[in-house]
Design a protein around this motif. Structure first.
Motif, mmCIF file in Angstrom:
data_model
loop_
_atom_site.group_PDB
_atom_site.id
_atom_site.type_symbol
_atom_site.label_atom_id
_atom_site.label_comp_id
_atom_site.label_asym_id
_atom_site.label_seq_id
_atom_site.Cartn_x
_atom_site.Cartn_y
_atom_site.Cartn_z
ATOM 1 N N ASP A 11 -15.879 16.972 -4.512
ATOM 2 C CA ASP A 11 -17.209 16.349 -4.500
ATOM 3 C C ASP A 11 -17.494 15.645 -3.182
ATOM 4 O OD1 ASP A 11 -15.483 14.217 -4.707
ATOM 5 O OD2 ASP A 11 -16.363 13.397 -6.550
ATOM 6 N N GLY A 12 -16.554 15.741 -2.237
ATOM 7 C CA GLY A 12 -16.736 15.142 -0.927
ATOM 8 C C GLY A 12 -16.303 13.693 -0.817
ATOM 9 N N ALA A 13 -15.790 13.105 -1.912
ATOM 10 C CA ALA A 13 -15.363 11.701 -1.904
ATOM 11 C C ALA A 13 -13.908 11.580 -1.446
ATOM 12 C CB ALA A 13 -15.520 11.099 -3.291
ATOM 13 N N ARG A 14 -13.573 10.458 -0.842
ATOM 14 C CA ARG A 14 -12.190 10.182 -0.435
ATOM 15 C C ARG A 14 -11.276 10.232 -1.654
ATOM 16 N NH1 ARG A 14 -10.400 4.489 2.458
ATOM 17 N NH2 ARG A 14 -8.357 5.138 3.282
ATOM 18 N N MET A 15 -10.133 10.898 -1.527
ATOM 19 C CA MET A 15 -9.221 10.997 -2.664
ATOM 20 C C MET A 15 -8.592 9.633 -2.954
ATOM 21 S SD MET A 15 -6.521 13.914 -3.701
ATOM 22 C CE MET A 15 -5.121 13.597 -2.615
ATOM 23 N N ARG A 16 -8.645 9.251 -4.250
ATOM 24 C CA ARG A 16 -8.212 7.928 -4.652
ATOM 25 C C ARG A 16 -7.029 7.999 -5.617
ATOM 26 N NH1 ARG A 16 -11.666 4.037 -3.058
ATOM 27 N NH2 ARG A 16 -10.841 2.586 -4.582
ATOM 28 N N PHE B 111 11.599 19.871 3.185
ATOM 29 C CA PHE B 111 11.463 18.899 2.106
ATOM 30 C C PHE B 111 11.420 17.512 2.732
ATOM 31 C CE2 PHE B 111 15.840 20.300 2.680
ATOM 32 C CZ PHE B 111 16.532 19.123 2.916
ATOM 33 N N THR B 112 10.828 16.573 2.009
ATOM 34 C CA THR B 112 10.591 15.257 2.587
ATOM 35 C C THR B 112 10.845 14.128 1.598
ATOM 36 O OG1 THR B 112 8.253 15.375 1.962
ATOM 37 C CG2 THR B 112 8.826 16.104 4.188
ATOM 38 N N VAL B 113 11.010 12.937 2.155
ATOM 39 C CA VAL B 113 10.982 11.687 1.403
ATOM 40 C C VAL B 113 9.595 11.088 1.646
ATOM 41 C CG1 VAL B 113 11.968 9.382 1.125
ATOM 42 C CG2 VAL B 113 13.447 11.316 1.761
ATOM 43 N N ASN B 114 8.884 10.751 0.582
ATOM 44 C CA ASN B 114 7.525 10.210 0.698
ATOM 45 C C ASN B 114 7.467 8.814 0.080
ATOM 46 O OD1 ASN B 114 6.845 12.775 1.578
ATOM 47 N ND2 ASN B 114 5.778 13.351 -0.291
ATOM 48 N N ILE B 115 7.042 7.839 0.848
ATOM 49 C CA ILE B 115 6.831 6.486 0.324
ATOM 50 C C ILE B 115 5.495 5.979 0.850
ATOM 51 C CG2 ILE B 115 7.749 4.150 0.066
ATOM 52 C CD1 ILE B 115 10.486 5.208 0.912
ATOM 53 N N ALA B 116 4.643 5.521 -0.066
ATOM 54 C CA ALA B 116 3.326 5.011 0.332
ATOM 55 C C ALA B 116 3.054 3.677 -0.340
ATOM 56 C CB ALA B 116 2.236 6.011 -0.047
ATOM 57 N N LEU B 117 2.166 2.900 0.266
ATOM 58 C CA LEU B 117 1.638 1.693 -0.351
ATOM 59 C C LEU B 117 0.161 1.917 -0.604
ATOM 60 C CD1 LEU B 117 2.054 -1.320 -1.197
ATOM 61 C CD2 LEU B 117 1.277 -1.925 1.115
ATOM 62 N N VAL B 118 -0.249 1.758 -1.848
ATOM 63 C CA VAL B 118 -1.653 1.920 -2.236
ATOM 64 C C VAL B 118 -2.260 0.541 -2.483
ATOM 65 C CG1 VAL B 118 -3.173 2.722 -4.099
ATOM 66 C CG2 VAL B 118 -1.387 4.231 -3.202
ATOM 67 N N GLU B 119 -3.444 0.314 -1.932
ATOM 68 C CA GLU B 119 -4.187 -0.920 -2.175
ATOM 69 C C GLU B 119 -5.606 -0.557 -2.589
ATOM 70 O OE1 GLU B 119 -4.000 -3.478 1.221
ATOM 71 O OE2 GLU B 119 -1.926 -4.073 0.845
ATOM 72 N N HIS B 120 -6.041 -1.085 -3.724
ATOM 73 C CA HIS B 120 -7.393 -0.845 -4.223
ATOM 74 C C HIS B 120 -7.728 0.654 -4.268
ATOM 75 C CE1 HIS B 120 -7.985 -5.148 -4.017
ATOM 76 N NE2 HIS B 120 -7.597 -5.130 -2.760
ATOM 77 N N GLY B 121 -6.751 1.449 -4.673
ATOM 78 C CA GLY B 121 -6.991 2.867 -4.900
ATOM 79 C C GLY B 121 -6.829 3.787 -3.717
#
Length: 278
Positions: free
Chosen positions: A239-244, A108-118
């Motif tokens: 669809d081959g697009a980067r996941m946003r 199990f993990t702790v997950n923290i991310a920063l998202v910018e413009h999707g």
């Protein structure tokens, strides 16, 4: 009367350090709960939750609050608290792999991310039981240990290619099409692991492919995606697009996706997954 100064976000490296400190603090609390009998309840969506989930998120929110950056947190969303996110926000899963936590298998993990413009531009994935910690930001992807509450010297990570890919599958989720995908792509071995550690094994070069045929939410994947992409990998939808990110209208649910050690392999697997699901 003087106006209060506008809060400015820290610089990139200080922001990474802050996120790492928040993850370490949450990890310490999670392991304190782990050391005693665990009581779990079932949320409205059928997933389990323990006292560690909410308490760890509260600690993380305390660390991140001074930045003034909005936070999309799993437990906050479950409680109906969804801030106005804008173009820059944190995504937090305080305890990813609650089923693994309850099983006491350490995955199990702790997950923290920063998202910018999707897209996730900074991510920390920390496994409290082992201290394994994975970091991805503009400087690259890094591995260190935080088992004693202090980060050891960082070691750079990068994806690794293989003539026959190794696939990462989940202990807690599966899909009938997985076996067919493995056969088509001539997969060498299945490296089964829980939570967002799947992304991290790809980032470290231990595996090359992580197809996801079952539902996930943005907080399950954002930090892992940031780590993998910083290591040179890719995460694409079918669809081959980067996941946003920022899919408020979809309750922050992700579509099916594939994470891989390269964009070419990700797109190949996504096309094959699409065929198998047709």
């Amino acid at each position: 009367m003087t106006m209060a100064a506008t809060m400015q976000a820290p610089t990139d490296q200080s922001l990474t350090s802050l996120v790492l400190d928040a993850a370490i603090a949450a990890s310490r609390l999670i392991m304190a709960v782990y050391a005693r009998p665990i009581t779990a309840i079932t949320k409205a969506d059928g997933s389990p939750v323990t006292e560690a989930d909410a308490a760890a998120e509260a600690v993380i929110l305390d660390y991140l609050r001074p930045t003034g950056i909005p936070v999309l947190g799993e437990e906050s969303v479950a409680a109906g608290i969804i801030p106005t996110l804008g173009e820059r926000y944190f995504v937090v899963d305080p305890l990813d792999g609650t089923k693994e936590f309850i099983k006491r298998n350490g995955e199990f993990t702790v997950n923290i991310a920063l998202v910018e413009h999707g897209v996730p531009v900074l991510g920390v994935v920390l496994a409290p039981a082992t201290g394994e910690t994975f970091i991805g930001d503009a400087s690259g992807a890094w591995f260190c240990s935080t088992q004693d509450g202090i980060a050891t010297e960082r070691q750079r990570m990068a994806v690794a290619s293989a003539s026959r890919p190794r696939i990462v599958a989940s202990r807690s989720h599966g899909h009938a099409a997985l076996a067919a995908l493995c056969e088509t792509l001539d997969v060498e071995a299945d490296v089964s692991v829980g939570s967002s550690l799947k992304f991290c094994l790809l980032a470290r070069g231990d595996a090359q492919l992580y197809p996801r045929f079952t539902p996930t939410c943005e907080w399950d994947t954002a930090a892992g995606q940031a780590v993998l992409e910083a290591a040179g990998g890719a995460v694409v939808t079918l669809d081959g697009a980067r996941m946003r990110y920022g899919k408020h209208d979809l309750a922050f649910l992700n579509p099916y996706f594939v994470a891989a050690s390269s964009e070419a392999l990700a797109r190949q697997a996504a096309a094959e997954m699409t065929r198998l699901l047709a």
